[in-house]
Design a protein around this motif. Sequence first.
Motif, PDB file in Angstrom:
ATOM      1  N   THR A  26       1.311  55.431  59.964  1.00  0.00           N
ATOM      2  CA  THR A  26       2.550  56.371  59.906  1.00  0.00           C
ATOM      3  C   THR A  26       2.317  57.481  58.905  1.00  0.00           C
ATOM      4  OG1 THR A  26       3.383  54.969  58.265  1.00  0.00           O
ATOM      5  CG2 THR A  26       4.240  54.651  60.623  1.00  0.00           C
ATOM      6  N   GLU A  27       1.321  57.382  58.032  1.00  0.00           N
ATOM      7  CA  GLU A  27       1.094  58.294  57.033  1.00  0.00           C
ATOM      8  C   GLU A  27       0.292  59.411  57.616  1.00  0.00           C
ATOM      9  OE1 GLU A  27      -2.025  55.315  56.581  1.00  0.00           O
ATOM     10  OE2 GLU A  27       0.011  55.418  56.868  1.00  0.00           O
ATOM     11  N   LEU A  28      -0.443  59.393  58.894  1.00  0.00           N
ATOM     12  CA  LEU A  28      -1.054  60.286  59.799  1.00  0.00           C
ATOM     13  C   LEU A  28      -0.220  61.094  60.743  1.00  0.00           C
ATOM     14  CD1 LEU A  28      -4.463  58.642  59.976  1.00  0.00           C
ATOM     15  CD2 LEU A  28      -3.649  60.337  58.336  1.00  0.00           C
ATOM     16  N   ALA A  29       1.020  60.460  60.929  1.00  0.00           N
ATOM     17  CA  ALA A  29       1.804  61.158  61.665  1.00  0.00           C
ATOM     18  C   ALA A  29       2.089  62.613  61.621  1.00  0.00           C
ATOM     19  CB  ALA A  29       3.225  60.327  62.050  1.00  0.00           C
ATOM     20  N   GLY A  30       1.796  63.385  62.843  1.00  0.00           N
ATOM     21  CA  GLY A  30       2.066  64.782  62.694  1.00  0.00           C
ATOM     22  C   GLY A  30       0.971  65.807  61.994  1.00  0.00           C
ATOM     23  N   LYS A  31       0.090  64.872  61.536  1.00  0.00           N
ATOM     24  CA  LYS A  31      -0.946  65.706  60.868  1.00  0.00           C
ATOM     25  C   LYS A  31      -2.356  65.807  61.727  1.00  0.00           C
ATOM     26  CE  LYS A  31       0.497  63.914  56.361  1.00  0.00           C
ATOM     27  NZ  LYS A  31      -0.084  63.059  55.156  1.00  0.00           N
ATOM     28  N   GLU A  32      -3.034  66.735  61.613  1.00  0.00           N
ATOM     29  CA  GLU A  32      -4.472  66.977  62.356  1.00  0.00           C
ATOM     30  C   GLU A  32      -5.451  66.164  61.403  1.00  0.00           C
ATOM     31  OE1 GLU A  32      -7.709  70.448  63.303  1.00  0.00           O
ATOM     32  OE2 GLU A  32      -5.530  71.016  62.963  1.00  0.00           O
ATOM     33  N   THR A  33      -6.109  65.182  62.322  1.00  0.00           N
ATOM     34  CA  THR A  33      -6.875  63.996  61.723  1.00  0.00           C
ATOM     35  C   THR A  33      -8.307  64.109  62.602  1.00  0.00           C
ATOM     36  OG1 THR A  33      -4.880  62.850  61.277  1.00  0.00           O
ATOM     37  CG2 THR A  33      -6.880  61.674  60.839  1.00  0.00           C
ATOM     38  N   VAL A  34      -9.259  63.654  61.530  1.00  0.00           N
ATOM     39  CA  VAL A  34     -10.550  63.470  62.061  1.00  0.00           C
ATOM     40  C   VAL A  34     -10.994  61.998  61.591  1.00  0.00           C
ATOM     41  CG1 VAL A  34     -13.083  64.369  61.865  1.00  0.00           C
ATOM     42  CG2 VAL A  34     -10.978  66.113  61.980  1.00  0.00           C
ATOM     43  N   PHE A  35     -11.499  61.371  62.781  1.00  0.00           N
ATOM     44  CA  PHE A  35     -11.770  60.114  62.694  1.00  0.00           C
ATOM     45  C   PHE A  35     -13.530  60.144  62.770  1.00  0.00           C
ATOM     46  CE2 PHE A  35      -7.725  59.260  63.811  1.00  0.00           C
ATOM     47  CZ  PHE A  35      -6.978  58.348  62.726  1.00  0.00           C
ATOM     48  N   THR A  83      13.680  54.328  63.325  1.00  0.00           N
ATOM     49  CA  THR A  83      12.574  54.817  62.472  1.00  0.00           C
ATOM     50  C   THR A  83      11.487  55.401  63.353  1.00  0.00           C
ATOM     51  OG1 THR A  83      13.167  53.013  61.206  1.00  0.00           O
ATOM     52  CG2 THR A  83      10.881  53.962  60.970  1.00  0.00           C
ATOM     53  N   TYR A  84      11.207  54.838  64.601  1.00  0.00           N
ATOM     54  CA  TYR A  84      10.167  55.359  65.530  1.00  0.00           C
ATOM     55  C   TYR A  84      10.583  56.863  65.837  1.00  0.00           C
ATOM     56  CZ  TYR A  84       7.153  55.486  69.622  1.00  0.00           C
ATOM     57  OH  TYR A  84       6.331  55.786  70.436  1.00  0.00           O
ATOM     58  N   THR A  85      11.779  57.355  66.255  1.00  0.00           N
ATOM     59  CA  THR A  85      11.878  58.317  66.770  1.00  0.00           C
ATOM     60  C   THR A  85      12.172  59.360  65.372  1.00  0.00           C
ATOM     61  OG1 THR A  85      14.370  57.971  66.645  1.00  0.00           O
ATOM     62  CG2 THR A  85      13.293  57.687  68.927  1.00  0.00           C
ATOM     63  N   GLN A  86      12.500  58.938  64.767  1.00  0.00           N
ATOM     64  CA  GLN A  86      12.505  59.751  63.388  1.00  0.00           C
ATOM     65  C   GLN A  86      11.074  59.860  63.028  1.00  0.00           C
ATOM     66  OE1 GLN A  86      14.653  61.172  61.509  1.00  0.00           O
ATOM     67  NE2 GLN A  86      16.737  60.205  61.728  1.00  0.00           N
ATOM     68  N   ALA A  87      10.352  59.142  62.990  1.00  0.00           N
ATOM     69  CA  ALA A  87       8.665  59.393  62.498  1.00  0.00           C
ATOM     70  C   ALA A  87       8.063  60.289  63.537  1.00  0.00           C
ATOM     71  CB  ALA A  87       8.044  58.019  62.278  1.00  0.00           C
ATOM     72  N   TYR A  88       8.422  60.063  64.761  1.00  0.00           N
ATOM     73  CA  TYR A  88       7.525  60.708  65.693  1.00  0.00           C
ATOM     74  C   TYR A  88       8.142  61.977  66.587  1.00  0.00           C
ATOM     75  CZ  TYR A  88       4.271  56.843  65.360  1.00  0.00           C
ATOM     76  OH  TYR A  88       3.387  55.935  64.840  1.00  0.00           O
ATOM     77  N   ILE A  89       9.426  62.098  66.511  1.00  0.00           N
ATOM     78  CA  ILE A  89      10.057  62.931  67.074  1.00  0.00           C
ATOM     79  C   ILE A  89      11.002  64.011  65.980  1.00  0.00           C
ATOM     80  CG2 ILE A  89      11.601  63.653  68.932  1.00  0.00           C
ATOM     81  CD1 ILE A  89      11.130  60.900  70.221  1.00  0.00           C
ATOM     82  N   GLY A  90      11.315  63.542  65.097  1.00  0.00           N
ATOM     83  CA  GLY A  90      12.402  63.971  64.013  1.00  0.00           C
ATOM     84  C   GLY A  90      13.580  63.858  64.264  1.00  0.00           C
ATOM     85  N   VAL A  91      14.164  62.986  65.276  1.00  0.00           N
ATOM     86  CA  VAL A  91      15.427  63.030  65.547  1.00  0.00           C
ATOM     87  C   VAL A  91      15.857  61.400  65.469  1.00  0.00           C
ATOM     88  CG1 VAL A  91      16.021  65.088  66.565  1.00  0.00           C
ATOM     89  CG2 VAL A  91      15.258  63.024  67.808  1.00  0.00           C
ATOM     90  N   ASN A  92      17.027  61.124  65.280  1.00  0.00           N
ATOM     91  CA  ASN A  92      17.544  59.449  65.239  1.00  0.00           C
ATOM     92  C   ASN A  92      17.531  59.264  66.796  1.00  0.00           C
ATOM     93  OD1 ASN A  92      20.035  60.122  66.417  1.00  0.00           O
ATOM     94  ND2 ASN A  92      20.588  60.581  64.418  1.00  0.00           N
ATOM     95  N   LEU A  93      17.459  58.054  66.902  1.00  0.00           N
ATOM     96  CA  LEU A  93      17.451  57.321  68.368  1.00  0.00           C
ATOM     97  C   LEU A  93      18.653  57.721  69.242  1.00  0.00           C
ATOM     98  CD1 LEU A  93      16.359  55.704  70.702  1.00  0.00           C
ATOM     99  CD2 LEU A  93      17.261  53.543  69.588  1.00  0.00           C
ATOM    100  N   ALA A  94      19.999  57.765  68.688  1.00  0.00           N
ATOM    101  CA  ALA A  94      21.110  57.964  69.481  1.00  0.00           C
ATOM    102  C   ALA A  94      20.965  59.473  69.923  1.00  0.00           C
ATOM    103  CB  ALA A  94      22.264  57.930  68.554  1.00  0.00           C
ATOM    104  N   ASP A  95      20.576  60.544  69.134  1.00  0.00           N
ATOM    105  CA  ASP A  95      20.531  61.863  69.592  1.00  0.00           C
ATOM    106  C   ASP A  95      19.334  62.072  70.575  1.00  0.00           C
ATOM    107  OD1 ASP A  95      22.647  62.502  67.594  1.00  0.00           O
ATOM    108  OD2 ASP A  95      21.291  63.336  66.177  1.00  0.00           O
TER     109      ASP A  95
END
Length: 208
Positions: free
Chosen positions: A1-10, A105-117
Amino acid sequence: TELAGKETVFTVTVKGKTQYTDATVKALGYENISNVKEYGEAIETMLNYEAEQAHNDEVAYAICDILVGNSVVSKIPSNIFEEQKTFVIAQVETEAASFGLDGDTYTQAYIGVNLADYAVTVAEEYSVQAVIFQAIANIEGLNPTEDEMKEYIEGFIDIYGESYNIKTVEDFYKTNSENDVRMYMMQEKDVKFLKEHATITEVSTPAK
């Protein structure tokens, strides 16, 4: 989760690769595949099939996008909207659980909104599509019959029944609603009809 939304190189290190021989291929235990040549042909067939399926999906999505974009839905029945919202929530919660998260938690982390919305937004989009597809099915006589639904479920059981511990049609309906099956089959028939009657222009992408 700490890499969510960030450009990352593996960076990875390949320790080695498998060199197949007739013996190693035969040891894999695939039916009707006993040597490297047959294994290569099977992989090529699989890749061609996947490419064809991806292309068919791309065509279907393009047709549906144009259809929805050029249609006007004046009213969405509340039962359709609620069904779609319930479907979206269940879908998200299942995916979130695979990451050890709850839906919010999932939608907040990956989409930026709560599940209901998120569920309301997506359900509205899905509901518009559902109304349009139902209208097409009604006009063109594409609603699945009881016999077609039974045949589809029996085919599902033949292929996946053992994996899902489903032995009968009654078992299937314990985890799947009749309406969901009807909607799925109706949309499949609609898409097939649209592809058969659409004017499709293939556009080649220039090689880079």
